[in-house]
Design a protein around this motif. Structure first.
Motif, PDB file in Angstrom:
ATOM      1  N   GLY A  89       7.454   5.202   4.683  1.00 53.29           N
ATOM      2  CA  GLY A  89       6.617   4.219   3.990  1.00 53.29           C
ATOM      3  C   GLY A  89       7.294   2.857   3.954  1.00 53.29           C
ATOM      4  O   GLY A  89       8.154   2.550   4.785  1.00 53.29           O
ATOM      5  N   ILE A  96      -5.055   4.549  -1.870  1.00 52.53           N
ATOM      6  CA  ILE A  96      -6.342   5.210  -1.573  1.00 52.53           C
ATOM      7  C   ILE A  96      -6.251   6.579  -2.265  1.00 52.53           C
ATOM      8  O   ILE A  96      -5.332   7.350  -1.970  1.00 52.53           O
ATOM      9  N   PHE A 115       1.801  -2.520   4.993  1.00 56.62           N
ATOM     10  CA  PHE A 115       1.736  -1.102   5.370  1.00 56.62           C
ATOM     11  C   PHE A 115       3.108  -0.667   5.888  1.00 56.62           C
ATOM     12  O   PHE A 115       3.776  -1.426   6.603  1.00 56.62           O
ATOM     13  N   GLY A 116       3.499   0.575   5.563  1.00 61.09           N
ATOM     14  CA  GLY A 116       4.859   1.022   5.891  1.00 61.09           C
ATOM     15  C   GLY A 116       4.946   2.018   7.026  1.00 61.09           C
ATOM     16  O   GLY A 116       3.946   2.378   7.647  1.00 61.09           O
ATOM     17  N   THR A 117       6.163   2.487   7.266  1.00 63.60           N
ATOM     18  CA  THR A 117       6.421   3.364   8.418  1.00 63.60           C
ATOM     19  C   THR A 117       5.860   4.770   8.194  1.00 63.60           C
ATOM     20  O   THR A 117       5.623   5.194   7.062  1.00 63.60           O
ATOM     21  N   GLU A 118       5.723   5.469   9.326  1.00 62.93           N
ATOM     22  CA  GLU A 118       5.117   6.803   9.318  1.00 62.93           C
ATOM     23  C   GLU A 118       5.860   7.767   8.384  1.00 62.93           C
ATOM     24  O   GLU A 118       5.238   8.523   7.652  1.00 62.93           O
ATOM     25  N   LYS A 119       7.206   7.719   8.438  1.00 65.39           N
ATOM     26  CA  LYS A 119       7.953   8.738   7.686  1.00 65.39           C
ATOM     27  C   LYS A 119       8.292   8.270   6.264  1.00 65.39           C
ATOM     28  O   LYS A 119       8.039   8.967   5.282  1.00 65.39           O
ATOM     29  N   MET A 166      -6.430  10.359  -3.028  1.00 67.14           N
ATOM     30  CA  MET A 166      -6.510  11.533  -2.154  1.00 67.14           C
ATOM     31  C   MET A 166      -6.556  12.780  -3.025  1.00 67.14           C
ATOM     32  O   MET A 166      -5.945  12.809  -4.092  1.00 67.14           O
ATOM     33  N   THR A 200       0.872  -1.176   0.000  1.00 63.70           N
ATOM     34  CA  THR A 200       0.000   0.000   0.000  1.00 63.70           C
ATOM     35  C   THR A 200       0.907   1.223   0.000  1.00 63.70           C
ATOM     36  O   THR A 200       1.902   1.265   0.727  1.00 63.70           O
ATOM     37  N   SER A 201       0.599   2.172  -0.837  1.00 63.77           N
ATOM     38  CA  SER A 201       1.465   3.345  -0.949  1.00 63.77           C
ATOM     39  C   SER A 201       0.696   4.510  -1.546  1.00 63.77           C
ATOM     40  O   SER A 201      -0.065   4.334  -2.495  1.00 63.77           O
ATOM     41  N   GLU A 203       0.374  14.691   1.742  1.00 61.27           N
ATOM     42  CA  GLU A 203       1.073  13.692   0.917  1.00 61.27           C
ATOM     43  C   GLU A 203       0.562  12.272   1.152  1.00 61.27           C
ATOM     44  O   GLU A 203       0.546  11.424   0.250  1.00 61.27           O
ATOM     45  N   SER A 204       0.149  12.003   2.403  1.00 64.50           N
ATOM     46  CA  SER A 204      -0.273  10.626   2.715  1.00 64.50           C
ATOM     47  C   SER A 204      -1.220  10.638   3.901  1.00 64.50           C
ATOM     48  O   SER A 204      -1.318  11.629   4.628  1.00 64.50           O
ATOM     49  N   LEU A 205      -1.859   9.496   4.113  1.00 61.20           N
ATOM     50  CA  LEU A 205      -2.710   9.322   5.299  1.00 61.20           C
ATOM     51  C   LEU A 205      -1.881   8.668   6.405  1.00 61.20           C
ATOM     52  O   LEU A 205      -0.848   8.045   6.135  1.00 61.20           O
ATOM     53  N   HIS A 214       2.149   6.770  -3.194  1.00 62.96           N
ATOM     54  CA  HIS A 214       2.929   7.290  -4.337  1.00 62.96           C
ATOM     55  C   HIS A 214       2.969   6.387  -5.554  1.00 62.96           C
ATOM     56  O   HIS A 214       2.857   6.853  -6.661  1.00 62.96           O
ATOM     57  N   SER A 268      -5.199   4.531   6.935  1.00 60.64           N
ATOM     58  CA  SER A 268      -5.137   3.821   5.639  1.00 60.64           C
ATOM     59  C   SER A 268      -5.601   2.382   5.805  1.00 60.64           C
ATOM     60  O   SER A 268      -6.381   1.869   4.993  1.00 60.64           O
ATOM     61  N   ILE A 320      -0.928   5.729   8.800  1.00 60.47           N
ATOM     62  CA  ILE A 320      -0.951   4.287   8.490  1.00 60.47           C
ATOM     63  C   ILE A 320      -2.223   3.613   8.998  1.00 60.47           C
ATOM     64  O   ILE A 320      -2.839   2.803   8.298  1.00 60.47           O
TER      65      ILE A 320
HETATM   66  C1  LIG Z   1       2.357   8.068   6.622  1.00 53.50           C
HETATM   67  S1  LIG Z   1       2.372   6.902   5.356  1.00 53.50           S
HETATM   68  C2  LIG Z   1       4.040   6.959   4.803  1.00 53.50           C
HETATM   69  C3  LIG Z   1       4.304   8.087   3.900  1.00 53.50           C
HETATM   70  C4  LIG Z   1       5.663   7.982   3.274  1.00 53.50           C
HETATM   71  N1  LIG Z   1       6.231   9.291   3.096  1.00 53.50           N
HETATM   72  C5  LIG Z   1       5.608   7.247   1.931  1.00 53.50           C
HETATM   73  O1  LIG Z   1       6.265   7.714   1.035  1.00 53.50           O
HETATM   74  O2  LIG Z   1       4.962   6.192   1.804  1.00 53.50           O
HETATM   75  C6  LIG Z   1       2.395   5.372   6.216  1.00 53.50           C
HETATM   76  C7  LIG Z   1       1.788   4.221   5.469  1.00 53.50           C
HETATM   77  O3  LIG Z   1       0.389   4.425   5.333  1.00 53.50           O
HETATM   78  C8  LIG Z   1      -0.084   3.848   4.112  1.00 53.50           C
HETATM   79  N2  LIG Z   1      -0.692   4.922   3.314  1.00 53.50           N
HETATM   80  C9  LIG Z   1      -0.724   6.231   3.609  1.00 53.50           C
HETATM   81  N3  LIG Z   1      -1.422   6.900   2.689  1.00 53.50           N
HETATM   82  C10 LIG Z   1      -1.843   5.999   1.778  1.00 53.50           C
HETATM   83  C11 LIG Z   1      -2.614   6.066   0.572  1.00 53.50           C
HETATM   84  N4  LIG Z   1      -3.116   7.214   0.109  1.00 53.50           N
HETATM   85  N5  LIG Z   1      -2.855   4.930  -0.089  1.00 53.50           N
HETATM   86  C12 LIG Z   1      -2.371   3.740   0.349  1.00 53.50           C
HETATM   87  N6  LIG Z   1      -1.645   3.622   1.482  1.00 53.50           N
HETATM   88  C13 LIG Z   1      -1.384   4.724   2.186  1.00 53.50           C
HETATM   89  C14 LIG Z   1       1.118   3.187   3.466  1.00 53.50           C
HETATM   90  O4  LIG Z   1       1.201   1.853   3.906  1.00 53.50           O
HETATM   91  C15 LIG Z   1       2.265   3.988   4.052  1.00 53.50           C
HETATM   92  O5  LIG Z   1       3.474   3.253   4.012  1.00 53.50           O
END
Ligand SMILES: C[S@@+](CC[C@H](N)C(=O)[O-])C[C@H]1O[C@@H](n2cnc3c(N)ncnc32)[C@H](O)[C@@H]1O
Length: 218
Positions: free
Chosen positions: A137, A152, A131-135, A154, A109-110, A159-161, A112, A166, A163
């Motif tokens: 991914g 997902i 699912f990846g790390t807060e900073k 947006m 899940t990402s 930039e992201s939700l 980007h 998500s 974790i």
């Molecule tokens: C805070 S986000 C990490 C952001 C990080 N800068 C990156 O480049 O992935 C933490 C995790 O939430 C999930 N996530 C966050 N936003 C998402 C989205 N729009 N679609 C899918 N997964 C998302 C992914 O698993 C991501 O690794």
């Protein structure tokens, strides 16, 4: 092999309501979808992902704890960990190898990657959602090894939700889709018996004494 005699013995110590609740919940559980969390730094995020697994019927969560070296046993709050099977790994290779062996497709899940949008994503086989790390991914290793990428959509500046947000959105969407499909997503009878035994044990306060008594009587 499940010890049905032991299960019947222990079920005498819990109420009919409790038993019925276990059966109702187990009828909604799945291992067709599973979740893996890679090196999350903040315990409350992992805790919330496990809670979402529990709430949406995903029976197993895989926690990878290498770079941050955290041991989550006592830190996962809210009680959800009691009802979900939590498996721990030291690195992402271990979990990917193990899931592949069991026939899972690896899905990163990402926000980007050139990913499938959640609403278009097809569940064509057992699926492990990573699912990846807060900073940062997910690691490059998981991204390289993944069979598919899921996003997902947006529309804001962010930039992201988070974790756990998500995970909740993805699990709610995919479990609903799965249950509306023809796929055989339910736990096997053996998996159900194992959980019934496990949950029944967890529901009995003086379980150690009762198990001792059972052993000496049988
Ligand atoms: C805070 S986000 C990490 C952001 C990080 N800068 C990156 O480049 O992935 C933490 C995790 O939430 C999930 N996530 C966050 N936003 C998402 C989205 N729009 N679609 C899918 N997964 C998302 C992914 O698993 C991501 O690794």
């Amino acid at each position: 092999m499940i010890d049905l005699k032991l299960l019947a013995y222990l079920e005498e110590f819990i109420s009919e309501n409790r038993k019925q609740r276990f059966n109702e919940i187990l009828a909604q559980r799945t291992n067709y979808l599973t979740v893996a969390v890679e090196d999350v730094f903040q315990m409350h995020n992992t805790s919330a992902v496990v809670r979402s697994c529990e709430s949406f019927g995903v029976q197993t969560a895989h926690l990878i704890e290498d770079r941050n070296g955290q041991h989550l046993d006592e830190e996962i709050a809210m009680g959800a960990q009691k009802w979900v099977d939590i498996k721990r790994y030291q690195n992402s290779k271990q979990v990917i190898d193990s899931l592949r062996e069991k026939g899972y497709k690896i899905v990163a899940t990402s926000p980007h990657a050139d990913s499938s949008l959640l609403q278009d994503f097809n569940l064509d086989g057992k699926t492990a959602l990573f699912f990846g790390t807060e900073k940062n991914g997910l690691s490059d290793y998981v991204l390289e090894k993944s069979d598919a990428y899921l996003k997902i959509p947006m529309v804001g500046f962010t930039e992201s939700l988070n974790i756990s947000v998500s995970a909740a959105i993805i699990l709610q969407h995919l479990t609903t889709k799965l249950k509306a499909s023809d796929v055989d997503w339910k736990l096997t009878d053996e998996e159900i018996f194992e959980r019934r035994l496990n949950w029944t044990k967890k529901s009995i306060k003086s379980i150690d004494d009762i198990l001792e008594r059972y052993k000496s009587d049988n």
